[in-house]
Design a protein around this motif. Structure first.
Motif, short mmCIF file in Angstrom:
data_model
loop_
_atom_site.label_atom_id
_atom_site.label_comp_id
_atom_site.label_asym_id
_atom_site.label_seq_id
_atom_site.Cartn_x
_atom_site.Cartn_y
_atom_site.Cartn_z
N LEU A 151 73.60 37.38 53.43
CA LEU A 151 73.11 38.68 52.96
C LEU A 151 72.76 38.61 51.49
O LEU A 151 71.74 39.13 51.04
N GLY A 159 64.17 38.82 45.48
CA GLY A 159 64.02 39.04 44.05
C GLY A 159 65.04 39.99 43.45
O GLY A 159 64.88 40.44 42.32
N ARG A 164 71.71 44.33 40.96
CA ARG A 164 71.22 45.06 42.12
C ARG A 164 71.95 44.62 43.40
O ARG A 164 72.28 45.43 44.25
N VAL B 75 62.66 28.22 47.33
CA VAL B 75 62.91 29.65 47.14
C VAL B 75 63.59 29.92 45.80
O VAL B 75 63.53 31.02 45.27
N PRO B 97 64.54 33.21 41.72
CA PRO B 97 63.85 33.67 42.93
C PRO B 97 63.01 34.91 42.66
O PRO B 97 61.93 35.07 43.22
N ALA B 98 63.50 35.79 41.77
CA ALA B 98 62.79 37.04 41.49
C ALA B 98 61.40 36.79 40.93
O ALA B 98 60.50 37.60 41.10
N ILE B 102 58.48 35.00 46.97
CA ILE B 102 58.58 34.27 48.23
C ILE B 102 59.38 35.13 49.21
O ILE B 102 60.31 35.82 48.80
N MET B 104 61.77 35.12 52.76
CA MET B 104 62.54 34.14 53.51
C MET B 104 63.20 34.78 54.72
O MET B 104 63.70 35.89 54.66
N LEU B 111 70.34 40.62 58.13
CA LEU B 111 69.96 42.01 57.87
C LEU B 111 71.15 42.72 57.22
O LEU B 111 72.30 42.42 57.52
N PHE B 112 70.85 43.68 56.33
CA PHE B 112 71.92 44.41 55.67
C PHE B 112 72.50 45.41 56.66
O PHE B 112 71.80 46.35 57.06
N MET B 115 72.39 49.31 56.12
CA MET B 115 71.11 49.98 55.89
C MET B 115 70.36 50.09 57.21
O MET B 115 70.49 49.23 58.08
N TYR B 123 63.56 47.05 51.28
CA TYR B 123 64.40 46.50 50.19
C TYR B 123 63.56 45.75 49.14
O TYR B 123 63.68 45.99 47.94
N LYS B 126 61.35 48.13 47.10
CA LYS B 126 62.05 48.86 46.05
C LYS B 126 62.21 47.98 44.81
O LYS B 126 62.03 48.42 43.69
N ILE B 127 62.56 46.70 45.05
CA ILE B 127 62.71 45.78 43.92
C ILE B 127 61.39 45.69 43.15
O ILE B 127 61.36 45.60 41.93
N ARG B 128 60.28 45.76 43.90
CA ARG B 128 58.97 45.67 43.26
C ARG B 128 58.45 47.03 42.81
O ARG B 128 57.28 47.17 42.49
N ARG B 171 60.88 42.35 57.14
CA ARG B 171 61.43 42.51 55.80
C ARG B 171 60.87 41.46 54.85
O ARG B 171 60.55 41.74 53.71
N TYR B 175 56.49 42.72 51.47
CA TYR B 175 55.97 42.76 50.10
C TYR B 175 54.88 41.72 49.86
O TYR B 175 54.62 41.33 48.74
#
Lengths: 256, 377
Positions: A151, A159, A164, B75, B97-98, B102, B104, B111-112, B115, B123, B126-128, B171, B175
């Motif tokens: 996870l 990213g 976070r 990655v 990685p951010a 990429i 993966m 999976l979370f 959520m 997910y 949101k980061i982007r 997922r 993005y």
């Protein structure tokens, strides 16, 4: 038998010794009783928050470090207080914070004025947190272990920053464990006796000290047992609230 | 195999997203002399690899062959000890990685659990910092794409394994990453589901024209999905080519046996006749066979299981005793032991081979053109 009998006897005594409810009235009406109760509850809340905070951070580092050496050192640091006897532990704190103790000598070296911590509420909190961190760390570590590495990898691959990941993945998934751990530490903290006596002295009235005073100094067994029942009820109510909040299954999973 | 240059309609890329290159879809990836050492262990040695935009490339190898290490380096979970990784021409070797953009997909879905399906897919968005409305729109679009419309409010535990892996795909794709990595994504699924998911992955790859690097140890999966396959062993890429090339003209004995399940027969001598043929002395016979490699090194004769047949044919003749037979419907697998050679496995037509009995002598033939002299590694 060994658990229930004393508890039932305690409950009965708190009502039957003297004239029943007045024992409870005495606990709440006497200035010393009220003060001890408030100090104990607030102190326990602070201890629970601090111990869970420190224990949580430690267990997260233990969970996420790749170095076996760092893991062992951290575990030893966290668990040592666990293996020390109560008196040894508190004596260690005394040595640290006494007027000419290690802390003040250190402060002296860097040129700061010494602190007079011993026999203050801060000293009691310090001793209690010191004792409770292992409980918190072990129970939260168990919760953290249930979080699958993949996870965290998945979040990283998308990213997510470390902050976070902790905020959106680790904390929500560890929350039942954290809440359970907080409740456990709080309930145990309510009953602390040696630490308040040794580190707090007369200025810091904790409930345990109050109860002992009733028994040994005033021979007022009724008020003493009433005070005990009050503590017990608070602990049970808090644990009950936690069970209701987190749900029994998740709690059992978090603790187990 | 070339991949269509057809572009996805621009409408699927939100206009509010100002990132350069996100709408270019599949990006080129290049590894230049990439090594990874863990202490004294060499997990990956001097890997060179060039992946074309939109290509589906599979890293195939037994466990411990370095394929997962390569994925982790790409990655950004690990930094290479030496060498460079270039994505869309720029060096990403030491980026987090951010910074890499990429996507993966993991073997255990990852999976979370706390959520919903929609939140899982959102997910990466949101980061982007995608605005909420566009995020919602994109999630709906992804749910359509992975054929789970209306599943947005469910939790992962309410889905079957195959559905969960589709959500994981959605997922990772949501993005529009420059590159998709898949780490044995079908490993946790049963056989029927695996075949369906292979189909699904092929469809998504065709539709999105994404660059995919896929890790597996299953050669059937590699055959079914890949444009090209890199076969790995002991931290090295030992072969790189299309499934056809690797299956019918493996470059060495490891590829022949691992990828094509071929029998490797020892030869008593061999000599080059031309650039791609050789004389071999094998099982007491002199034959002219196709050959690969330089010619100077030790070599073995690779004979695919299906090249062997009962009827007499010009070429290699093997006399032995039947050890075992196994019926697979239309085909029968026959294992025989041959003096001086050892165990040889053949796949024969089931009806033609009805007379084959365990313990009895058997003679099988392989046309010389269906055998291949390969360097032994």
């Amino acid at each position: 038998m060994f658990v229930l009998y004393p508890l039932v006897k305690l409950g009965i005594d708190s009502f039957s010794t003297g004239d029943g409810l007045s024992n409870y009235a005495a606990v709440f009406e006497s200035a010393a009783g009220r003060k001890a109760l408030i100090t104990t509850v607030i102190g326990s809340v602070i201890v629970a928050v601090l111990a869970v905070g420190i224990g949580g951070i430690c267990s997260w580092y233990i969970r996420s470090t790749k170095s076996t050496f760092a893991r062992i050192v951290l575990w030893l640091a966290v668990l040592t207080p666990f293996w020390m006897g109560t008196v040894t532990k508190n004596y260690a704190i005394v040595l640290l914070i006494a007027e000419n103790g290690a802390l003040n000598q250190l402060l002296d070296v860097v040129g700061l004025s010494g602190l007079d911590l011993l026999y203050t509420p801060t000293a009691v909190l310090l001793g209690m947190v010191y004792t409770m961190v292992p409980y918190a760390a072990v129970s939260i570590y168990g919760a953290l272990l249930t979080i699958d590495d993949s996870l965290l990898s998945a979040a990283r691959s998308m990213g997510a920053s470390r902050a976070r990941i902790i905020r959106t993945i680790v904390l929500p998934l560890a929350m039942p464990g954290i809440v359970a751990s907080t409740a456990l530490v709080f309930a145990i903290s309510l009953g602390f006796y040696v630490t308040p006596v040794l580190l707090g002295g007369a200025q810091t009235p904790f409930m345990a000290t109050f109860i002992q005073d009733r028994i040994l100094t005033f021979f007022d067994y009724g008020v003493a047992s009433a005070a005990s029942v009050v503590l017990l009820v608070i602990a049970i109510v808090i644990l009950g609230l936690v069970v209701a909040l987190v749900g029994r299954e998740r709690l059992v999973r978090a603790i187990a | 195999m070339t991949v269509s240059d057809e572009q996805i309609p621009a409408a699927s890329v939100p206009t509010g997203e100002g990132r350069a290159g996100t709408n270019g879809r599949g990006a080129a990836l290049e590894l230049r002399g990439v090594s990874k050492h863990f202490g004294s262990t060499v997990a990956l040695a001097e890997a060179n690899l060039s992946v074309r935009p939109g290509e589906f490339l599979t890293l195939l190898g037994p466990s411990g062959s370095g394929k997962t290490t390569m994925l982790r380096l790409i990655v950004g979970f690990e930094a290479p000890t030496s060498g460079q990784i270039l994505l869309r021409g720029s060096d990403i070797s030491h980026m987090s990685p951010a910074e890499r953009d990429i996507g993966m997909v993991f073997q255990q879905y990852a999976l979370f659990p706390h959520m919903t399906v929609a939140d899982n897919i959102a997910y990466g968005l949101k980061i982007r910092r995608w605005p909420a409305a566009e995020r919602k729109h994109k999630v709906e679009e992804m749910l359509e794409l992975i054929r789970l419309p209306g599943f947005g409010d469910r939790y992962p535990r309410q889905l079957s394994g195959g559905q969960q892996q589709r959500v994981a795909l959605g997922r990772a794709l949501a993005y529009d990453p420059a590159l998709i990595l898949m780490d044995e994504p079908l490993g946790a699924l049963d056989r029927t589901l695996r075949l369906q998911m292979e189909e699904e992955i092929r469809r998504l790859h065709r539709k999105l024209n994404a660059t995919v690097i896929y890790v597996t140890h299953d050669q059937q999966e590699a055959l079914a999905l890949s444009d090209r396959i890199a076969i790995m062993r002991d931290g090295r890429i030992v072969a790189l080519g299309t499934p056809e090339e690797l299956y019918y003209r493996p470059g060495n004995s490891f590829v022949a046996s691992f990828f094509a399940n071929a029998n490797l027969l020892p030869v008593d001598g061999h000599e080059r006749r031309s650039a791609d043929t050789a004389w071999v002395h094998c099982a007491g016979q002199e034959l002219e066979v196709p050959a690969v490699g330089g010619g100077g090194e030790p070599a073995v004769l690779s004979v695919r299981r299906r090249s062997l047949r009962l009827g007499p044919a010009d070429g290699l003749r093997l006399d032995g005793t039947v050890e075992e037979t196994l019926l697979f419907g239309d085909e029968r697998e026959v294992a025989m032991s041959v003096d001086g050679i050892g165990r040889v496995v053949a796949v024969l037509d089931a009806r033609d081979s009805g007379e084959v009995r365990v313990g009895e002598p058997i003679t099988l033939y392989a046309p010389a053109a269906d055998t291949l002299l390969v360097p032994e590694i």
